[in-house]
Design an enzyme around this catalytic site. Structure first.
Site, PDB file in Angstrom:
ATOM      1  N   PHE B 117       0.844  -1.184   0.000  1.00  0.00           N
ATOM      2  CA  PHE B 117       0.000   0.000   0.000  1.00  0.00           C
ATOM      3  C   PHE B 117       0.879   1.234   0.000  1.00  0.00           C
ATOM      4  O   PHE B 117       2.042   1.180   0.420  1.00  0.00           O
ATOM      5  CB  PHE B 117      -0.919   0.006   1.232  1.00  0.00           C
ATOM      6  CG  PHE B 117      -2.368   0.101   0.893  1.00  0.00           C
ATOM      7  CD1 PHE B 117      -3.056  -1.001   0.446  1.00  0.00           C
ATOM      8  CD2 PHE B 117      -3.044   1.306   0.993  1.00  0.00           C
ATOM      9  CE1 PHE B 117      -4.407  -0.921   0.118  1.00  0.00           C
ATOM     10  CE2 PHE B 117      -4.390   1.406   0.669  1.00  0.00           C
ATOM     11  CZ  PHE B 117      -5.070   0.285   0.232  1.00  0.00           C
ATOM     12  N   GLN B 237      -7.197  15.394   2.645  1.00  0.00           N
ATOM     13  CA  GLN B 237      -6.571  14.497   1.672  1.00  0.00           C
ATOM     14  C   GLN B 237      -7.414  14.302   0.417  1.00  0.00           C
ATOM     15  O   GLN B 237      -8.609  14.014   0.507  1.00  0.00           O
ATOM     16  CB  GLN B 237      -6.353  13.134   2.316  1.00  0.00           C
ATOM     17  CG  GLN B 237      -5.786  12.104   1.347  1.00  0.00           C
ATOM     18  CD  GLN B 237      -5.311  10.860   2.081  1.00  0.00           C
ATOM     19  OE1 GLN B 237      -6.077   9.949   2.344  1.00  0.00           O
ATOM     20  NE2 GLN B 237      -4.050  10.834   2.442  1.00  0.00           N
ATOM     21  N   HIS B 239      -7.618  11.728  -2.587  1.00  0.00           N
ATOM     22  CA  HIS B 239      -7.158  10.402  -3.019  1.00  0.00           C
ATOM     23  C   HIS B 239      -6.902  10.482  -4.521  1.00  0.00           C
ATOM     24  O   HIS B 239      -7.738  11.000  -5.254  1.00  0.00           O
ATOM     25  CB  HIS B 239      -8.232   9.369  -2.693  1.00  0.00           C
ATOM     26  CG  HIS B 239      -7.775   7.953  -2.829  1.00  0.00           C
ATOM     27  ND1 HIS B 239      -7.452   7.391  -4.051  1.00  0.00           N
ATOM     28  CD2 HIS B 239      -7.560   6.986  -1.904  1.00  0.00           C
ATOM     29  CE1 HIS B 239      -7.074   6.130  -3.856  1.00  0.00           C
ATOM     30  NE2 HIS B 239      -7.132   5.863  -2.572  1.00  0.00           N
ATOM     31  N   LEU B 249     -14.280   5.905  -5.223  1.00  0.00           N
ATOM     32  CA  LEU B 249     -12.921   5.467  -4.931  1.00  0.00           C
ATOM     33  C   LEU B 249     -12.521   4.204  -5.700  1.00  0.00           C
ATOM     34  O   LEU B 249     -13.269   3.243  -5.761  1.00  0.00           O
ATOM     35  CB  LEU B 249     -12.839   5.182  -3.425  1.00  0.00           C
ATOM     36  CG  LEU B 249     -11.476   4.847  -2.874  1.00  0.00           C
ATOM     37  CD1 LEU B 249     -10.572   6.057  -2.964  1.00  0.00           C
ATOM     38  CD2 LEU B 249     -11.603   4.380  -1.426  1.00  0.00           C
ATOM     39  N   GLU B 252      -6.316   2.121  -3.468  1.00  0.00           N
ATOM     40  CA  GLU B 252      -4.862   2.115  -3.639  1.00  0.00           C
ATOM     41  C   GLU B 252      -4.356   0.671  -3.744  1.00  0.00           C
ATOM     42  O   GLU B 252      -3.285   0.413  -4.282  1.00  0.00           O
ATOM     43  CB  GLU B 252      -4.278   2.777  -2.392  1.00  0.00           C
ATOM     44  CG  GLU B 252      -2.889   3.270  -2.498  1.00  0.00           C
ATOM     45  CD  GLU B 252      -2.599   4.190  -1.308  1.00  0.00           C
ATOM     46  OE1 GLU B 252      -3.235   5.256  -1.217  1.00  0.00           O
ATOM     47  OE2 GLU B 252      -1.772   3.821  -0.483  1.00  0.00           O
ATOM     48  N   HIS B 349     -11.185  13.015  -0.041  1.00  0.00           N
ATOM     49  CA  HIS B 349     -11.293  11.700   0.568  1.00  0.00           C
ATOM     50  C   HIS B 349     -11.301  11.703   2.088  1.00  0.00           C
ATOM     51  O   HIS B 349     -12.071  10.978   2.704  1.00  0.00           O
ATOM     52  CB  HIS B 349     -10.122  10.855   0.067  1.00  0.00           C
ATOM     53  CG  HIS B 349     -10.187   9.413   0.450  1.00  0.00           C
ATOM     54  ND1 HIS B 349     -11.265   8.622   0.142  1.00  0.00           N
ATOM     55  CD2 HIS B 349      -9.320   8.614   1.128  1.00  0.00           C
ATOM     56  CE1 HIS B 349     -11.046   7.390   0.606  1.00  0.00           C
ATOM     57  NE2 HIS B 349      -9.889   7.375   1.231  1.00  0.00           N
ATOM     58  N   ARG B 391      -2.538  11.419   5.649  1.00  0.00           N
ATOM     59  CA  ARG B 391      -2.726  10.065   6.150  1.00  0.00           C
ATOM     60  C   ARG B 391      -2.241   9.034   5.139  1.00  0.00           C
ATOM     61  O   ARG B 391      -2.437   9.204   3.936  1.00  0.00           O
ATOM     62  CB  ARG B 391      -4.212   9.826   6.433  1.00  0.00           C
ATOM     63  CG  ARG B 391      -4.535   8.405   6.837  1.00  0.00           C
ATOM     64  CD  ARG B 391      -5.980   8.243   7.246  1.00  0.00           C
ATOM     65  NE  ARG B 391      -6.938   8.299   6.162  1.00  0.00           N
ATOM     66  CZ  ARG B 391      -7.141   7.325   5.268  1.00  0.00           C
ATOM     67  NH1 ARG B 391      -6.421   6.211   5.312  1.00  0.00           N
ATOM     68  NH2 ARG B 391      -8.057   7.460   4.335  1.00  0.00           N
TER      69      ARG B 391
END
Lengths: 232, 581
Positions: B117, B237, B239, B249, B252, B349, B391
């Site tokens: 990740f 954040q 994404h 989404l 990731e 996100h 994050r």
């Protein structure tokens, strides 16, 4: 494109009978039905009520009867519905307002199947081991989002509201076939009771209705088999 | 209509991962969970790629590496005492979930499967590591269900579809909340010793977002209105891989499994921005890289997106490890990720900021971390701070569980020791006045404003002026716009005059929360004259540790103005360094 929505409306405590309201919205063919419902609610008629949250088919809030079949409003595109779309609340649950139905009894049946892992033995310090094959055995029924689309498409449920219904059975299946669960006998008592799996007449509406593609009727069949022949 | 009164030891606001984890750890006490959705609809259920924990099931891993990655990912703004707890307790938390029955995917030898990740590395940044424990690409769904199941097992009391309107304080203590039962419009006063805010994020302040419609910053705004500051709200954040236009989404984990990003010229552009981690660099870095490519006209076919290519992974990997996102792409774009690349753009996100707490989930209200007795916060609506300025993927699930549990346990201790404070006089009055204003409009008539129109404008302006790139000028502009929207919000009148399931009214209340949260976000972003993590100021492109290695606190003063103050960052093991990947 222009889309005509014909929506069945009703408010508890106010309307004696449901009635139809028609709206016309301008939309893209690739818009979700939910987008069209929002177009009505936000720019035409704020009194229209429906549930929604994630808007991409995961939270399970917006199951409704769309052109006669149960679908999630956020997971069906306008181009697949034609230019005259009929929207109604799911059948078999009491209506609170418009497309919003009562879910409390549905959740009660979910609780009835004791939907949590029952493993009598002390867990190890790390994880319990489970082979990928054992995990695969119940993968399909882990996808359930409790939207109610299966249960409210089931004629056996319509005629007998005490029937556990496909959703609760799917959730029970998920534990019954989990190699870590040690409560098979207890679970089969609930599932084999009067209002358990034998109310299912193998009509397949539930499988058609499931927005997560779960083979619901097959899962119910596997529970029936476990009752007759033991779990395998 | 008279309000209905209830008395509990503890009230939990929000039925997602943090709230349910706290509830399980409070079982046996008099506790009620209030949720504006049925808890299984909560946004935790949409988390896809996994939960980070250094189990070492696939390769060597250590919690210290996880801690380092989290601190570096935060651009050194995270509090390292809290980050250490996050990384250490992640491991036991994942085992606890497994023991509760969570159906993790498995390695061939039967252990919990792990994947790579963004930003998670071995040996302090050498190469990506397999740390994300996953259940296909619906890890959040399985976590939410498992926690709800544990609540059923422990007979937790739920009030489903209750929207909390007000937080009650008496003197300097927490005394409960006021909520609206959405089904019938009844007001309820919950008198309690302790309240946990666990309402999740506020992504709906932006136009393109992965966040559910319900994510309107309720807990953050309730705290702000009660005089509590919000911490680090300038860090939001984006994404990198949301589905083009929709913002849905794409995990990731898709890049963790080997997916690659390409611009419109067919270049693997991440080679230029993060030569070591490439497509697995942290999200702030990749989102900025995508924006730069798009601004240079390197989008695909001149449009505002790049490609996420999974084709080389093959059907087997895509369909078994990434089944849900495959379904989303097929459903919403009508394309098959097995044979075509996916159009993606950055999507709003996650709020790194929120209600400030200590490591026990207790809300702290000033620069000296003074505790407000009985008030707790956990999950995305809180700021511990473990995520700092950015994050890492998988860490939000760790956060909700580790700090949801800590909050629950400390609340258990607190309600055993504390007396029930009296309720303030006429506790439901403010909530009643708010609803009356939204229903009746300005003086009963006059030109009323529409919720949808104001919300659209807020989301567009925030997207345009306070997202991946910001400048002093863009922020000053959007600050004025948000203030003007606040004024116009006073003139809102809903169309639905009924009390039964009035979602028109619910959305009007939520818009008020969004405006408050957006206002603090913009104020803090305008003040911070540096670039750190997700906060990128084009007029101040460098990180400035001398002036800005500190947390912001934005508070509403009695006059209604916002006031900013700052508190130091806790640094234990890792000194700030230049952040390169």
């Amino acid at each position: 494109m222009k889309v005509k929505l014909r929506i069945k409306r009703f408010e508890r405590g106010k309307d004696r009978e449901p009635y139809w309201a028609e709206y016309e919205v301008e939309a893209e063919p690739t818009d979700r039905l939910l987008d069209a419902l929002h177009a009505v609610k936000w720019y035409q008629d704020g009194t229209l009520a429906f549930r929604r949250s994630c808007a991409h088919g995961v939270c399970g809030s917006d199951a409704m009867l769309i052109n006669g079949v149960n679908r999630l409003a956020c997971k069906v595109l306008l181009k697949d519905l034609g230019q005259r779309i009929t929207v109604e609340p799911m059948r078999g649950f009491a209506v609170i307002k418009d497309l919003v139905v009562e879910f409390d009894r549905f959740m009660e049946k979910y609780r009835l199947v004791e939907p949590y892992l029952k493993a009598g033995s002390e867990p190890p310090a790390k994880e319990r081991l489970q082979t990928p094959e054992e995990r695969e055995r119940f993968d399909d029924t882990t996808k359930c989002i409790l939207c109610g689309a299966c249960t409210t498409s089931c004629p056996s449920f319509w005629s007998n509201p005490d029937y556990l219904g496909p959703a609760a059975i799917v959730q029970a299946h998920r534990f019954l076939f989990d190699s870590r669960d040690e409560a098979t006998a207890e679970r089969l008592v609930v599932l084999g009771a009067r209002d358990g799996v034998w109310r299912c007449r193998t009509i397949y509406n539930c499988t058609d209705a499931c927005p997560r593609g779960i083979e619901v009727t097959r899962a119910i069949g596997e529970v029936k088999k476990a009752l007759l022949l033991g779990k395998r | 209509m008279e309000a209905v009164y209830h008395r509990y030891d503890a009230v939990i606001v929000g039925g997602g991962g943090a709230g349910l984890m706290a509830a399980v750890n409070l079982a046996g006490q008099e506790v009620a969970v209030l949720s504006k959705l049925y808890p299984v609809r909560s946004h935790t259920g949409t988390a896809q790629g996994g939960i980070g924990a250094a189990l070492g099931n696939v390769e060597e891993d250590h919690w210290e590496w996880h801690m380092f990655d989290t601190v570096k990912g935060s651009d050194y703004l995270a509090d390292q005492d809290a980050t250490e707890i996050l990384a250490r307790e992640a491991v036991e938390t994942v085992y606890e979930l497994e023991h509760w029955g969570l159906p993790f995917s498995r390695t061939p030898d039967g252990k919990i499967a792990q994947r790579r990740f963004g930003g998670h590395t071995r040996e302090f940044g050498k190469a990506p590591v397999h740390r994300s424990c996953y259940a296909a690409d619906r890890t959040g769904h399985m976590i939410l269900q498992t926690l709800y199941q544990q609540c059923i097992k422990n007979r937790v009391k739920f009030f489903d579809e209750y929207l909390v309107l007000d937080l009650l304080l008496e003197g300097q203590r927490t005394a409960g909340v006021v909520a609206l039962s959405i089904a019938d419009g009844q007001l309820h006063v919950f008198h309690a010793k302790a309240v946990l805010l666990a309402t999740g994020g506020c992504g709906r302040i932006y136009q393109i977002t992965s966040n559910a419609h319900a994510l309107t910053g309720d807990g953050m705004a309730l705290a702000l209105r009660a005089g509590v500051p919000l911490e680090d709200m300038e860090f939001f954040q984006f994404h990198p891989t949301g589905i083009y236009k929709l913002g849905i989404l794409i995990t990731e984990g898709a890049r963790g499994e080997g997916g690659k990003l390409f611009n419109g010229r067919g270049e693997r552009f991440m080679e230029r921005y993060a030569p070591t981690l490439l497509d697995l660099a942290p999200r702030d870095i990749i989102s900025r890289a995508i924006y730069r490519e798009l601004r240079q006209g390197h989008g695909v076919e001149g449009k505002w997106y790049v490609h996420l290519d999974l084709r080389h992974l093959g059907r087997e990997v895509i369909e078994t490890k990434l089944p849900d996102i495959t379904d989303f792409v097929r459903t919403y774009l009508g394309i098959d990720p097995i044979t075509e690349p996916i159009p993606v753009q950055p999507t709003a996100h996650y709020a790194m900021g929120g209600v400030p707490t200590d490591v026990s989930g207790r809300v702290v209200v000033d620069e000296k971390n003074t505790v407000l007795p009985g008030l707790y916060a956990a999950g995305e609506c809180a700021c511990v701070s473990v995520h700092g300025a950015n994050r890492l993927g998988t860490n939000s699930l760790v956060d909700i569980l580790v700090f949801g549990r800590r909050a629950g346990r400390d609340m258990g201790r607190y309600v055993g020791e504390a007396e029930l404070p009296p309720l303030p006089a006429q506790p439901e009055e403010r909530a009643r006045a708010l609803l009356a204003r939204l229903r009746e409009g300005p003086n009963g008539d006059g030109r009323a404003e529409s919720v949808a129109a104001l919300r659209d404008e807020l989301q567009r302006e925030m997207m345009d002026k306070a997202s991946v790139f910001r400048t002093g000028e863009s922020l000053a502009e959007v600050r004025e716009q948000v203030r003007a929207l606040q004024e116009r919000y006073q003139q809102v009148r809903v169309q639905d005059r009924g009390w039964v399931f009035n979602t028109d009214l619910v959305e009007a209340v939520e818009l008020g929360f969004l405006l408050d949260v957006a206002e603090v976000t913009v104020e803090a972003a305008l003040a911070r004259q540096e670039s750190r993590g997700a906060h990128y100021r084009e007029d101040f492109p460098q990180r400035d540790d001398v002036k800005w290695l500190k947390h912001s606190l934005g508070r509403r003063t009695a006059s209604g103005a916002l006031e900013l103050s700052y508190k130091p960052v806790t640094i234990t093991r890792f000194q700030p360094q230049e952040r390169k990947y």
